[in-house]
Design a protein around this motif. Structure first.
Motif: not given
Ligand SMILES: *Cc1c(COP(=O)(O)O)cnc(C)c1O
Length: 463
Positions: A73-95
């Motif tokens: 789902m984080g692929s630059p070529r995933f266009f399903g639904f309305v999804i979005g990836g995860a910015y590194p800073a947001a992922l780190g903060a999530d951990w």
């Protein structure tokens, strides 16, 4: 099992390694999963184990079993639904949010995460051009954001009719009329059901899915005294279209209605001067729902419920008990969401905004919309394909000459794996629907997507 510190370090190091391995593969692996639910369950084993396993081995086992069943789902070529990836800073903060393990309910007991979310909320309001005094609740997603706002709206419009739902409940309440355009998102329909209002009465829509203003005016005039909620939309999931907020809000407010806006991805148009015209008048509404896990690219789950009259929000969603610490004059996190216990999910919003800055959010939004236009241009250049919607923001509805070919194209693309886009029907036609919401979707991703679509059309028409 050894020392708890060692076990924790082993588990986190294993998770770190598997996470980087997965993330490193996302851009190039086939977007589709390789195995289905049964396949993953077979690898996991279905029987409850009699004995436990050291933490690191649990993490290793999970990664080994799940890997091939993951959708990129984080692929630059995933266009399903309305999804979005995860910015590194947001992922780190999530951990960190998981490691801190704060139950973010009260400002007194969890000051750090309450503070971070309050800063994130005020930045969000500024970026989205919404009233600074609004109440903001971080919920799981757009659906819960719509629900939270509808609950606040329902209680407020009933209060205005002299009915207190907190004591009387819905059983004895007067009817609440709930109006929306014909292309209302299923999430709003669900919010209405959960709130005890039932699905909205639809008042029509134009060819791009925008609410029909005459239909809205007529419906409002039918019962001028009814307690009323009008749900508008910023960003139709098929066309990306935005309602005419200036006129719709004027008409609805003249009738005394509460206006809510479902802007799961569309609200973010406000962050770019190039797209701000799409949300003109939007700030005049009474409540707004959006997602951070879509356009802002923070990890799941993170939706945002925003209510202009914070007191209406806390009256509807707040909880009180002798053992819950509270300061009367300032609302707590649990006053602004339907939950009592929850993770501090708004911390990821702070992290994404801190890493992007105002200019970065603007570039993000413009990049998504530009990629959508580039996709549409690429598709239109392929003989036999057409783009059905006016591409005003991030959504593209693609169709071949007939529904059968379009359906076959969608299936071919999802099986081939270079890209992933869902099939849908829009305005009576089968479409392959592209939603651009990942920051990583760049010119190269667009080129490869258009190329895959061209190859797919050739393959399915040659059959
Ligand atoms: C995605 C979406 C929703 C629902 O949001 P979730 O985060 O999936 O709950 C609602 N409305 C619109 C327009 C959406 O695109």
């Amino acid at each position: 099992m050894g020392d708890i510190h060692d076990e924790r370090r082993d588990a986190l190091e294993a998770a770190h390694r598997h996470a980087l391995e997965w993330l490193g593969s996302v851009a190039e692996r086939p977007v589709r999963p390789e195995i289905d639910v049964d396949g993953v369950q077979e690898r996991l084993g279905r029987d409850l184990p009699a004995e436990g396993l050291p933490a690191r081995e649990v993490v290793d086992e999970l990664a080994a079993a799940a890997g091939d069943g993951l959708m990129a789902m984080g692929s630059p070529r995933f266009f399903g639904f309305v999804i979005g990836g995860a910015y590194p800073a947001a992922l780190g903060a999530d951990w960190l949010v998981s490691a801190w393990d704060q139950n973010n309910g009260s400002r007194q007991t969890t000051p750090a995460v309450a503070a971070v979310e309050e800063v994130a909320a005020s930045w969000l309001l500024e970026l989205l051009g919404l009233p600074a005094e609004s109440g903001v609740g971080f919920v799981t997603g757009g659906t819960m954001a719509n629900f939270s706002c509808v609950i606040a709206a329902r209680d407020a419009v009933l209060r205005a009719k002299g009915f207190d739902i907190a004591t009387g409940g819905l059983q004895a309440a007067p009817r609440v009329r709930f109006l929306a355009g014909d292309q209302v998102h299923t999430s709003m329909v669900l919010a209405g059901r959960l709130a005890g209002l039932g699905p909205p009465q639809t008042v029509g829509a134009d060819d791009q899915g925008r609410i029909d203003l005459d239909g809205l005016e007529r419906a409002l005039a039918e019962d001028p005294d009814a307690a009323t909620i009008v749900a508008l939309q910023a960003g139709d999931v098929h066309s990306g279209a935005f309602d005419d907020f200036v006129r719709a809000i004027e008409v609805a407010h003249a009738a005394g209605a509460w206006v809510h806006v479902d802007g799961a991805f569309g609200l973010w148009a406000a962050a770019s001067p190039r797209f701000a015209h799409l949300v003109r008048g939007l700030a005049g509404a009474d409540s707004w729902a959006t997602d951070a896990h879509k356009t802002l690219n923070v990890p799941y789950d993170c939706g945002v419920a925003i209510v202009r009259d914070e007191a209406a929000m806390t009256a509807a969603l707040g909880a009180h008990a002798a053992y819950l610490p509270a300061v009367a004059s300032i609302s707590d996190p649990y006053d602004r969401t339907p939950e009592l216990s929850r993770r501090a999910r708004g911390v990821t919003v702070w992290a994404a905004l801190r890493s992007l800055g105002r200019s970065g959010v603007r570039r993000l939004v413009e990049g998504l919309a530009d990629a959508a236009s580039a996709l549409a241009d690429g598709f239109r250049a392929i003989p036999g394909l057409e783009v059905l919607n006016d591409v005003v923001f991030t959504q593209v509805c693609l169709a071949a000459r007939d529904d059968e070919t379009t359906a076959a194209l969608g299936e071919w693309l999802r099986a081939e794996g270079t890209i992933w886009a869902s099939s849908s029907t829009w305005r009576g036609r089968t479409v392959v629907r592209f939603a651009v919401s990942n920051f990583a979707t760049d010119a190269e991703a667009v080129r490869r997507t258009v190329d895959a679509v061209g190859r797919g059309l050739a393959a399915v028409t040659a059959r």
